[in-house]
Motif scaffolding. Structure first.
Motif, PDB file in Angstrom:
ATOM      1  N   UNK A 153       0.404   3.293  -0.812  1.00  0.00           N
ATOM      2  CA  UNK A 153       0.126   2.400  -1.870  1.00  0.00           C
ATOM      3  C   UNK A 153      -0.794   1.143  -1.188  1.00  0.00           C
ATOM      4  N   UNK A 154      -0.482   0.937   0.049  1.00  0.00           N
ATOM      5  CA  UNK A 154      -1.232  -0.325   0.557  1.00  0.00           C
ATOM      6  C   UNK A 154      -2.728   0.333   0.951  1.00  0.00           C
ATOM      7  N   UNK A 155      -2.860   1.544   0.923  1.00  0.00           N
ATOM      8  CA  UNK A 155      -4.150   2.146   1.350  1.00  0.00           C
ATOM      9  C   UNK A 155      -4.977   2.309   0.032  1.00  0.00           C
ATOM     10  N   UNK A 156      -4.083   2.423  -0.950  1.00  0.00           N
ATOM     11  CA  UNK A 156      -4.540   2.836  -2.414  1.00  0.00           C
ATOM     12  C   UNK A 156      -5.259   1.579  -2.856  1.00  0.00           C
ATOM     13  N   UNK A 157      -4.398   0.290  -2.584  1.00  0.00           N
ATOM     14  CA  UNK A 157      -4.922  -1.152  -2.874  1.00  0.00           C
ATOM     15  C   UNK A 157      -6.191  -1.371  -2.254  1.00  0.00           C
ATOM     16  N   UNK A 158      -6.093  -1.254  -0.964  1.00  0.00           N
ATOM     17  CA  UNK A 158      -7.362  -1.496   0.049  1.00  0.00           C
ATOM     18  C   UNK A 158      -8.485  -0.840  -0.561  1.00  0.00           C
ATOM     19  N   UNK A 159      -8.374   0.265  -0.725  1.00  0.00           N
ATOM     20  CA  UNK A 159      -9.554   1.196  -1.163  1.00  0.00           C
ATOM     21  C   UNK A 159     -10.187   0.809  -2.626  1.00  0.00           C
TER      22      UNK A 159
END
Length: 170
Positions: free
Chosen positions: A36-42
């Motif tokens: 979820x963090x990676x998705x938000x950063x992306x």
């Protein structure tokens, strides 16, 4: 299902779950917040790419108007062609970014792949454009493009079975 798993582990009994299923679920529970963090950063990086692509179009248009005003007679196509190529490139990157953002907001794995492709495509024009401002243009463009491609690759690889996990109550 998650509460049942936690209760079983806390009680020290696995209940109906086998050892392998519990280990697989435990890994999935640990991976979900990271995904979820990676998705938000992306998504943030992709929105910045949209802004950058559209900003390039605006900047090239303003610069073209200055160049046209500097010529006593209208400039020929050799002068204006580069500006139109730059504007087309900015619109292309903004378009790829919109496609990637649609995929990422839906939690689709291919959104990260489109991010990787757009960073690979933008590297060389970015380095050429930056070379007029900095002698280290290739190093800067490479570092930024690799960081953006890494974020896209992480979004792709953290997704399981084509979708990223939904952000639910903890």
């Amino acid at each position: 299902m998650g509460d049942n798993f936690i209760n079983c582990v806390q009680a020290g009994r696995m209940g109906e779950w086998g050892r392998g299923e519990a280990d697989a679920h435990r890994g999935q529970v640990r991976r979900a917040p990271v995904a979820i963090v990676v998705l938000c950063v992306a998504q943030v990086v992709t929105v910045l790419m949209i802004i950058g692509g559209l900003g390039l179009v605006v900047w090239m248009q303003l610069w073209l108007q200055e160049v046209i005003a500097a010529y006593p007679v209208g400039p020929d196509n050799d002068v204006t062609r580069g500006f139109f190529i730059g504007m087309a490139g900015g619109l292309g990157i903004a378009g790829l970014s919109v496609i990637a953002l649609v995929g990422l907001t839906r939690g689709r794995r291919w959104g990260g792949l489109v991010d990787v492709v757009q960073w690979a495509v933008i590297w060389l024009p970015f380095a050429f454009g930056l070379s007029q401002f900095s002698p280290d243009a290739y190093a800067i463009a490479t570092a930024i493009s690799l960081a953006g491609a890494l974020v896209g690759a992480l979004a792709f690889f953290t997704a399981r079975r084509g979708r990223l996990p939904e952000a639910g109550p903890a």
